[in-house]
Design a protein around this motif. Structure first.
Motif, PDB file in Angstrom:
ATOM      1  N   ILE A 162       0.847  -1.186   0.000  1.00 50.92           N
ATOM      2  CA  ILE A 162       0.000   0.000   0.000  1.00 50.92           C
ATOM      3  C   ILE A 162       0.888   1.244   0.000  1.00 50.92           C
ATOM      4  CG2 ILE A 162      -1.897  -1.170   1.187  1.00 50.92           C
ATOM      5  CD1 ILE A 162      -0.267   1.590   3.073  1.00 50.92           C
ATOM      6  N   LYS A 163       0.256   2.343  -0.401  1.00 57.08           N
ATOM      7  CA  LYS A 163       0.950   3.621  -0.507  1.00 57.08           C
ATOM      8  C   LYS A 163       0.105   4.661   0.212  1.00 57.08           C
ATOM      9  CE  LYS A 163       2.104   6.785  -4.346  1.00 57.08           C
ATOM     10  NZ  LYS A 163       1.898   6.994  -5.798  1.00 57.08           N
ATOM     11  N   ALA A 164       0.668   5.295   1.211  1.00 59.56           N
ATOM     12  CA  ALA A 164      -0.030   6.376   1.910  1.00 59.56           C
ATOM     13  C   ALA A 164       0.520   7.685   1.353  1.00 59.56           C
ATOM     14  CB  ALA A 164       0.218   6.280   3.410  1.00 59.56           C
ATOM     15  N   SER A 165      -0.375   8.455   0.712  1.00 53.65           N
ATOM     16  CA  SER A 165       0.060   9.699   0.068  1.00 53.65           C
ATOM     17  C   SER A 165      -0.387  10.911   0.869  1.00 53.65           C
ATOM     18  CB  SER A 165      -0.536   9.796  -1.340  1.00 53.65           C
ATOM     19  OG  SER A 165      -0.077   8.726  -2.138  1.00 53.65           O
ATOM     20  N   VAL A 166       0.531  11.854   1.034  1.00 51.27           N
ATOM     21  CA  VAL A 166       0.232  13.126   1.690  1.00 51.27           C
ATOM     22  C   VAL A 166       0.429  14.185   0.604  1.00 51.27           C
ATOM     23  CG1 VAL A 166       0.786  14.627   3.632  1.00 51.27           C
ATOM     24  CG2 VAL A 166       1.157  12.156   3.829  1.00 51.27           C
ATOM     25  N   MET A 167      -0.697  14.790   0.182  1.00 55.65           N
ATOM     26  CA  MET A 167      -0.672  15.688  -0.975  1.00 55.65           C
ATOM     27  C   MET A 167      -0.999  17.114  -0.541  1.00 55.65           C
ATOM     28  SD  MET A 167      -2.668  13.020  -3.556  1.00 55.65           S
ATOM     29  CE  MET A 167      -4.063  12.714  -2.449  1.00 55.65           C
ATOM     30  N   LYS A 203       8.665   0.586   3.672  1.00 54.50           N
ATOM     31  CA  LYS A 203       9.424  -0.149   2.666  1.00 54.50           C
ATOM     32  C   LYS A 203      10.089   0.787   1.662  1.00 54.50           C
ATOM     33  CE  LYS A 203       8.335  -3.932   4.625  1.00 54.50           C
ATOM     34  NZ  LYS A 203       9.324  -4.391   5.621  1.00 54.50           N
ATOM     35  N   ASN A 204       9.468   1.942   1.449  1.00 57.03           N
ATOM     36  CA  ASN A 204      10.037   2.934   0.528  1.00 57.03           C
ATOM     37  C   ASN A 204       9.357   4.272   0.795  1.00 57.03           C
ATOM     38  OD1 ASN A 204      11.709   3.917  -1.456  1.00 57.03           O
ATOM     39  ND2 ASN A 204      10.619   2.968  -3.162  1.00 57.03           N
ATOM     40  N   HIS A 255       5.007  10.154  -0.259  1.00 61.05           N
ATOM     41  CA  HIS A 255       4.375   8.827  -0.284  1.00 61.05           C
ATOM     42  C   HIS A 255       5.170   7.844   0.555  1.00 61.05           C
ATOM     43  CE1 HIS A 255       2.318  10.459  -3.854  1.00 61.05           C
ATOM     44  NE2 HIS A 255       3.507  10.828  -4.260  1.00 61.05           N
ATOM     45  N   ILE A 256       4.438   7.113   1.387  1.00 65.28           N
ATOM     46  CA  ILE A 256       5.046   6.080   2.228  1.00 65.28           C
ATOM     47  C   ILE A 256       4.508   4.727   1.759  1.00 65.28           C
ATOM     48  CG2 ILE A 256       5.133   5.109   4.563  1.00 65.28           C
ATOM     49  CD1 ILE A 256       4.541   8.112   5.482  1.00 65.28           C
ATOM     50  N   TYR A 257       5.411   3.802   1.464  1.00 62.36           N
ATOM     51  CA  TYR A 257       5.015   2.461   1.028  1.00 62.36           C
ATOM     52  C   TYR A 257       5.174   1.482   2.181  1.00 62.36           C
ATOM     53  CZ  TYR A 257       5.303   4.272  -3.759  1.00 62.36           C
ATOM     54  OH  TYR A 257       5.111   4.995  -4.914  1.00 62.36           O
ATOM     55  N   CYS A 258       4.083   0.712   2.463  1.00 60.63           N
ATOM     56  CA  CYS A 258       4.114  -0.308   3.513  1.00 60.63           C
ATOM     57  C   CYS A 258       3.490  -1.600   2.993  1.00 60.63           C
ATOM     58  CB  CYS A 258       3.329   0.148   4.748  1.00 60.63           C
ATOM     59  SG  CYS A 258       4.051   1.558   5.618  1.00 60.63           S
ATOM     60  N   ALA A 296      -0.058  -2.512   8.834  1.00 58.20           N
ATOM     61  CA  ALA A 296       1.361  -2.226   9.139  1.00 58.20           C
ATOM     62  C   ALA A 296       1.603  -0.716   9.145  1.00 58.20           C
ATOM     63  CB  ALA A 296       2.265  -2.906   8.115  1.00 58.20           C
ATOM     64  N   PHE A 297       0.980  -0.013   8.189  1.00 54.97           N
ATOM     65  CA  PHE A 297       1.131   1.438   8.137  1.00 54.97           C
ATOM     66  C   PHE A 297       0.552   2.095   9.378  1.00 54.97           C
ATOM     67  CE2 PHE A 297      -1.061   5.465   7.135  1.00 54.97           C
ATOM     68  CZ  PHE A 297       0.051   6.272   6.971  1.00 54.97           C
ATOM     69  N   GLN A 298      -0.691   1.713   9.714  1.00 56.49           N
ATOM     70  CA  GLN A 298      -1.360   2.330  10.864  1.00 56.49           C
ATOM     71  C   GLN A 298      -0.615   2.062  12.166  1.00 56.49           C
ATOM     72  OE1 GLN A 298      -5.283   0.714  10.219  1.00 56.49           O
ATOM     73  NE2 GLN A 298      -6.040   2.605   9.274  1.00 56.49           N
ATOM     74  N   ALA A 299      -0.120   0.826  12.326  1.00 53.18           N
ATOM     75  CA  ALA A 299       0.597   0.468  13.547  1.00 53.18           C
ATOM     76  C   ALA A 299       1.880   1.283  13.693  1.00 53.18           C
ATOM     77  CB  ALA A 299       0.916  -1.028  13.542  1.00 53.18           C
ATOM     78  N   ALA A 300       2.543   1.565  12.561  1.00 52.84           N
ATOM     79  CA  ALA A 300       3.816   2.292  12.605  1.00 52.84           C
ATOM     80  C   ALA A 300       3.617   3.805  12.652  1.00 52.84           C
ATOM     81  CB  ALA A 300       4.665   1.915  11.388  1.00 52.84           C
ATOM     82  N   PHE A 301       2.585   4.288  11.955  1.00 49.89           N
ATOM     83  CA  PHE A 301       2.354   5.729  11.783  1.00 49.89           C
ATOM     84  C   PHE A 301       1.594   6.321  12.968  1.00 49.89           C
ATOM     85  CE2 PHE A 301       0.502   9.517   9.718  1.00 49.89           C
ATOM     86  CZ  PHE A 301       1.570   9.960   8.956  1.00 49.89           C
ATOM     87  N   GLY A 302       0.579   5.597  13.423  1.00 48.55           N
ATOM     88  CA  GLY A 302      -0.319   6.083  14.476  1.00 48.55           C
ATOM     89  C   GLY A 302       0.371   6.705  15.683  1.00 48.55           C
TER      90      GLY A 302
END
Lengths: 103, 103
Positions: free
Chosen positions: B2-7, B38-39, B62-65, B70-76
């Motif tokens: 997945i890719k979390a984008s902040v625009m 991951k990137n 953009h954050i790739y997880c 996994a993203f929410q656990a790391a970002f939250g």
């Protein structure tokens, strides 16, 4: 490196055929752009920032090229053909953006 | 993946310190996310689709997880810290989107 993004806004009631986009449209674009296309990426929007919010874009496609000039030279001659294929996967009007890759 | 984008939408009169973002903010985010990230990618908007049009987004990160979980656990746990650093590079309110990487 530059990135040309084609972003399809989420529109209630308007579909997007991701299978056709990934299996037909994107490979056709890649083939027409030839060596000017250094990489290509596609994502499907799954959520917005707020809990339960839809994504801003239902789908996004990105073409990576060495420069704006290289992108325009490769993309320009095929614009009509790319546009003509759009109704095969969506009726959503995309937003276009050219960006410079920093990281 | 997945890719979390902040625009960050282009806003006339509102600046964006790309140097700070790339040299301070993004490395801090990457370090806090650890192996869940991951990137990471950053772009600076340079043009819209129409001739002479500004880009929709002045900057995108953009954050790739591996997964949304996994993203929410790391970002939250770091959201407040990430937000607190924002005024150091911009006053623009970003749009967030989570996407699934297809290609």
């Amino acid at each position: 490196m530059i990135k040309a993004s084609v972003m399809y806004p989420y529109s209630e009631g308007k579909g997007f055929d991701m299978k056709y986009y990934c299996e037909k449209h994107v490979p056709m674009v890649k083939q027409k752009l030839g060596s000017a296309c250094k990489n290509i990426a596609v994502e499907q929007g799954i959520a917005g920032g707020a809990p339960g919010a839809p994504p801003t874009y239902v789908a996004t496609g990105h073409i990576y090229c060495e420069s704006v000039e290289a992108f325009q030279a490769a993309f320009g001659p095929h614009v009509a053909e790319f546009r003509a294929d759009m109704p095969n996967y969506t009726l959503i009007q995309p937003i276009i953006q050219i960006s410079e890759v920093k990281i």
